[in-house]
Scaffold this motif. Structure first.
Motif, PDB file in Angstrom:
ATOM      1  N   UNK A  71       1.275  26.010  37.683  1.00 30.74           N
ATOM      2  CA  UNK A  71       0.932  24.670  38.155  1.00 30.74           C
ATOM      3  C   UNK A  71       0.775  24.643  39.669  1.00 30.74           C
ATOM      4  N   UNK A  72       1.604  25.383  40.368  1.00 33.23           N
ATOM      5  CA  UNK A  72       1.479  25.472  41.823  1.00 33.23           C
ATOM      6  C   UNK A  72       0.166  26.105  42.242  1.00 33.23           C
ATOM      7  N   UNK A  73      -0.257  27.145  41.541  1.00 33.46           N
ATOM      8  CA  UNK A  73      -1.537  27.785  41.856  1.00 33.46           C
ATOM      9  C   UNK A  73      -2.714  26.866  41.549  1.00 33.46           C
ATOM     10  N   UNK A  74      -2.611  26.095  40.486  1.00 32.43           N
ATOM     11  CA  UNK A  74      -3.665  25.124  40.179  1.00 32.43           C
ATOM     12  C   UNK A  74      -3.749  24.085  41.287  1.00 32.43           C
ATOM     13  N   UNK A  75      -2.601  23.567  41.725  1.00 33.14           N
ATOM     14  CA  UNK A  75      -2.601  22.574  42.801  1.00 33.14           C
ATOM     15  C   UNK A  75      -3.136  23.173  44.092  1.00 33.14           C
ATOM     16  N   UNK A  76      -2.755  24.405  44.382  1.00 38.35           N
ATOM     17  CA  UNK A  76      -3.255  25.082  45.580  1.00 38.35           C
ATOM     18  C   UNK A  76      -4.768  25.250  45.514  1.00 38.35           C
ATOM     19  N   UNK A  78      -6.833  23.388  43.894  1.00 42.55           N
ATOM     20  CA  UNK A  78      -7.408  22.056  44.072  1.00 42.55           C
ATOM     21  C   UNK A  78      -7.427  21.676  45.563  1.00 42.55           C
ATOM     22  N   UNK A  79      -6.337  21.959  46.270  1.00 42.67           N
ATOM     23  CA  UNK A  79      -6.272  21.640  47.695  1.00 42.67           C
ATOM     24  C   UNK A  79      -7.291  22.429  48.509  1.00 42.67           C
ATOM     25  N   UNK A  80      -7.512  23.680  48.142  1.00 45.42           N
ATOM     26  CA  UNK A  80      -8.476  24.506  48.874  1.00 45.42           C
ATOM     27  C   UNK A  80      -9.887  23.971  48.670  1.00 45.42           C
ATOM     28  N   UNK A  81     -10.200  23.594  47.456  1.00 43.59           N
ATOM     29  CA  UNK A  81     -11.555  23.102  47.145  1.00 43.59           C
ATOM     30  C   UNK A  81     -11.786  21.738  47.790  1.00 43.59           C
ATOM     31  N   UNK A  82     -10.780  20.893  47.767  1.00 40.51           N
ATOM     32  CA  UNK A  82     -10.942  19.549  48.305  1.00 40.51           C
ATOM     33  C   UNK A  82     -10.679  19.573  49.787  1.00 40.51           C
TER      34      UNK A  82
END
Length: 82
Positions: A71-76, A78-82
């Protein structure tokens, strides 16, 4: 009986996730809420459907740690893309 209550919770959380997408909601807050929802669902799947409730703490920590890592990698990502 507990399994049915957990199953119902999983269905409700899944429907809320689907509904938020259909309604067009977006943003970092929603992503955080959805990932929290996924963590809750993952916890109950791990504890009740995988049968890890009541086993040695190290096994629960290992599997929950894997869930938090993913879940942390998914959030990371998402943050990189956005």
């Amino acid at each position: 009986m507990r399994v049915y209550v957990v199953w119902l919770l999983l269905v409700v959380l899944t429907l809320l996730t689907w509904w938020s997408g259909q309604a067009g909601y977006h943003g970092q807050g929603l992503v955080a809420a959805l990932l929290a929802s996924v963590f809750i669902k993952g916890h109950f799947i791990i504890a009740d459907f995988m049968g890890l409730r009541g086993v040695a703490l190290r096994w629960r920590v290992l599997v929950h740690g894997w869930l938090v890592l993913v879940l942390g990698l998914i959030f990371l990502a998402y943050r990189i893309v956005m």
